[in-house]
Design a protein around this motif. Structure first.
Motif, PDB file in Angstrom:
ATOM      1  N   LEU A   1       0.865  -1.182   0.000  1.00  0.00           N
ATOM      2  CA  LEU A   1       0.000   0.000   0.000  1.00  0.00           C
ATOM      3  C   LEU A   1       0.899   1.228   0.000  1.00  0.00           C
ATOM      4  O   LEU A   1       1.531   1.540   1.017  1.00  0.00           O
ATOM      5  CB  LEU A   1      -0.917   0.034   1.219  1.00  0.00           C
TER       6      LEU A   1
ATOM      7  N   LEU B   1      -0.636   7.222  -1.002  1.00  0.00           N
ATOM      8  CA  LEU B   1      -2.088   7.122  -1.066  1.00  0.00           C
ATOM      9  C   LEU B   1      -2.715   7.507   0.265  1.00  0.00           C
ATOM     10  O   LEU B   1      -3.796   8.104   0.308  1.00  0.00           O
ATOM     11  CB  LEU B   1      -2.518   5.699  -1.448  1.00  0.00           C
ATOM     12  N   THR B   2      -2.058   7.137   1.360  1.00  0.00           N
ATOM     13  CA  THR B   2      -2.581   7.477   2.684  1.00  0.00           C
ATOM     14  C   THR B   2      -2.274   8.918   3.040  1.00  0.00           C
ATOM     15  O   THR B   2      -3.123   9.637   3.584  1.00  0.00           O
ATOM     16  CB  THR B   2      -1.985   6.529   3.740  1.00  0.00           C
TER      17      THR B   2
ATOM     18  N   ARG C   1     -12.117  11.630  -1.852  1.00  0.00           N
ATOM     19  CA  ARG C   1     -11.402  10.379  -1.724  1.00  0.00           C
ATOM     20  C   ARG C   1     -12.348   9.200  -1.855  1.00  0.00           C
ATOM     21  O   ARG C   1     -13.536   9.285  -1.537  1.00  0.00           O
ATOM     22  CB  ARG C   1     -10.704  10.310  -0.356  1.00  0.00           C
TER      23      ARG C   1
ATOM     24  N   ALA D   1      -9.792   3.152   0.602  1.00  0.00           N
ATOM     25  CA  ALA D   1      -8.362   2.882   0.412  1.00  0.00           C
ATOM     26  C   ALA D   1      -8.128   1.703  -0.513  1.00  0.00           C
ATOM     27  O   ALA D   1      -7.204   1.723  -1.344  1.00  0.00           O
ATOM     28  CB  ALA D   1      -7.709   2.633   1.770  1.00  0.00           C
ATOM     29  N   SER D   2      -8.951   0.653  -0.394  1.00  0.00           N
ATOM     30  CA  SER D   2      -8.766  -0.518  -1.254  1.00  0.00           C
ATOM     31  C   SER D   2      -9.045  -0.187  -2.713  1.00  0.00           C
ATOM     32  O   SER D   2      -8.383  -0.709  -3.617  1.00  0.00           O
ATOM     33  CB  SER D   2      -9.689  -1.647  -0.789  1.00  0.00           C
TER      34      SER D   2
ATOM     35  N   GLU E   1      -8.695   2.860  -4.157  1.00  0.00           N
ATOM     36  CA  GLU E   1      -7.584   3.673  -4.644  1.00  0.00           C
ATOM     37  C   GLU E   1      -6.340   2.812  -4.877  1.00  0.00           C
ATOM     38  O   GLU E   1      -5.611   3.023  -5.850  1.00  0.00           O
ATOM     39  CB  GLU E   1      -7.287   4.795  -3.660  1.00  0.00           C
TER      40      GLU E   1
END
Length: 419
Positions: A292, A296-297, A325, A328-329, A331
Motif C-alpha cells: 500500500l 495514497l494514505t 477520496r 483505500a482498497s 484507490e
C-alpha cells in the motif's frame, strides 16, 4: 401589467425539456437500427420455417436461432444503456426442440415480431416529425426551385402555393410540427422500448440467481488475487531482502574473524556489509510500498499517479479530476492497475506518449490508460493484463482492453467507490 422575467429555473426547465426530446430521438434512432435487424432476423426465421416443411430448413435452424438471440442481445444492450440493465440468458439454443421448450426464446420471438413492425413504425413516426418541421420552416427558401406541379401543393396539401405568401404560410406549420415532435417523441421512445423491457427481461428471480453467481465468482477472484499477492510478497522477500540480509550476516562474520589479524580488511568488509544492509532496507521499503503506497494514505490518488507518471520511461500525462477520496482498497486497486499498465507500455508498446485519465461518475471510479504504441496487447500473452483484470474484478469492477494492431491501446477500469 409587469412582464414576467425568464428566470434561471425556467431556462433550466427548457434546457431539460429539449435535452429529454433529443435523448428520446436518439433512442428512436437506435430502436430503428434494431428494428431493421429484427426485420432481417424475422425474414430469416420465416425462410427457415417454410423450408423446414420440406426438410431443407432444418439445417438453417441453428443459424436462425443464433440470429434471433444476437438481435435480442443487441436490443438488451441498447435498453441497458438508457435504463436498468437487462441480462440475457446466454448462448442460443442449439436445436428447434429446445428452442420451442425455452421460455426465453419464445419471448424473444414475440419481441422480434413486435419490434420489427410496431417498433419500426414508432421510429419512423418519431423521425418524421422533426424532418417535417425542418422541411416546412425552410420551405420559403427553396420552394421556387421545385417544379410547378410539386410546388403547387405543399404541407399535406392544405393549400396551394403560388407565391411567397403561400410559402410563408407553409413555414408557419413548422413550429406546429416542432411542438408535436417535442411533445410526442419521449412517449414514442417509451412505447418503442416497452415490448423489449417486458419480453426480453429475465423472469422473476433470475437477477438474484445471476447476482449470486457473479458474487461467488467475484469472491473466488478476490481469494485468488489475495493468494497471488501473498506469493508475490513472499517471492520479493525471499529472493531479494532475505538474500541481502544473509549477505550482511556472512560479511559481518568475516569481518569479526578478520578484525584481529587484518583490521584494514575488516573495515572493508564492514563497508560491504553496510552497503548490503542499505540495499536490503531499500528493497524492504519497495515491498512495503507495493503493499500500500504511503502516498495514497498521506496525500491522494492523483498525487500517487503523478509520481508513477514521473517515474515512467515513457512520457506520461495524468489528467485526474476527483471531487473527493474513495475507499483505500479502491484507490490501491486503481493505483496498481495504472502501475502495471505503465510497466507494460514501457516494455512492450514502443509508445512515444501515454495519458492516464481519472474521473468519478456517480458511484464509480473510472480510470483510462491510453498510449500511442503499436497495439496488439493480449491478456493471454503474460503481460500482466490478466492480473489487472483479476484485481479489478475482485473489487466488483470491470476491466476493458482495446488494442488493435497498429494501436492505440486503451485500458479502461471501472471500480465501485460508493456514493
Amino acid at each position: 401589467m409587469p412582464t414576467r422575467r425568464f428566470t434561471a429555473p425556467d431556462r433550466r426547465g427548457v434546457v431539460a425539456w429539449v435535452h429529454g426530446t433529443l435523448d428520446a430521438l436518439e433512442h428512436l434512432v437506435g430502436g430503428l437500427g434494431t428494428a431493421v435487424l429484427a426485420l432481417l432476423a424475422l425474414a430469416w426465421l420465416l425462410v427457415t420455417a417454410l423450408t423446414s416443411l420440406v426438410g431443407v430448413g432444418l439445417l438453417l435452424v441453428p443459424s436462425a436461432l443464433s440470429a434471433l438471440r444476437a438481435v435480442a442481445d443487441r436490443e438488451r444492450a441498447r435498453l441497458s444503456r438508457w435504463g436498468p440493465e437487462i441480462i440475457g440468458p446466454g448462448a442460443a439454443q442449439p436445436s428447434l426442440r429446445r428452442a420451442v421448450a425455452d421460455r426465453a426464446t419464445r419471448r424473444e420471438a414475440a419481441w422480434l415480431v413486435t419490434h420489427a413492425g410496431f417498433g419500426m413504425l414508432l421510429a419512423l413516426i418519431g423521425l418524421t416529425l422533426p424532418l417535417n418541421a425542418v422541411r416546412d420552416l425552410t420551405f420559403p427558401f427553396w420552394w421556387h426551385l421545385l417544379p410547378a406541379e410539386d410546388a403547387g401543393t405543399a404541407s399535406l396539401g392544405l393549400w396551394a402555393v403560388d407565391g411567397l405568401p403561400g410559402a410563408l404560410g407553409v413555414a408557419l406549420l413548422g413550429p406546429a410540427w416542432l411542438a408535436l415532435a417535442v411533445g410526442l417523441t419521449p412517449t414514442l421512445a417509451r412505447l418503442q422500448a416497452l415490448p423489449g423491457r417486458r419480453l426480453l427481461a429475465p423472469p422473476a428471480g433470475a437477477d438474484l440467481v445471476l447476482r449470486v453467481a457473479q458474487l461467488t465468482a467475484t469472491r473466488a477472484a478476490a481469494l485468488d488475487a489475495h493468494a497471488a499477492e501473498l506469493r508475490r510478497i513472499e517471492r520479493s522477500l525471499h529472493d531479494g531482502t532475505q538474500n541481502r540480509i544473509v549477505a550482511v550476516t556472512v560479511l559481518l562474520g568475516a569481518a569479526r574473524r578478520a578484525v584481529v589479524r587484518d583490521p584494514d580488511a575488516a573495515a572493508a568488509i564492514i563497508g560491504q556489509a553496510q552497503d548490503a544492509a542499505e540495499q536490503a532496507l531499500a528493497e524492504l521499503r519497495g515491498v512495503v510500498r507495493s503493499i500500500l503506497p504511503p502516498v495514497l494514505t498521506d496525500r491522494s490518488l492523483p498525487d500517487a499517479l503523478t509520481g508513477l507518471a514521473a517515474a515512467s520511461p515513457v512520457p506520461c500525462r495524468v489528467d485526474a479530476d476527483l471531487p473527493g477520496r474513495c475507499a483505500a482498497s479502491v484507490e490501491a486497486t486503481a493505483y496498481f492497475a495504472v502501475a502495471e499498465a505503465l510497466t507494460n507500455i514501457a516494455r512492450h508498446s514502443a509508445a512515444r506518449a501515454a495519458v492516464v485519465t481519472v474521473r468519478r461518475a456517480d458511484d464509480r471510479l473510472l480510470v483510462r490508460i491510453r498510449d500511442d504504441g503499436v497495439g496488439g496487447a493480449d491478456e493471454r500473452g503474460g503481460s500482466g493484463l490478466a492480473g489487472i483484470r483479476r484485481r479489478v474484478e475482485a473489487h466488483d469492477g470491470t476491466f476493458t482492453l482495446a488494442s488493435p494492431a497498429g494501436g492505440p491501446t486503451t485500458v479502461e477500469v471501472s471500480l465501485p467507490c460508493g456514493s
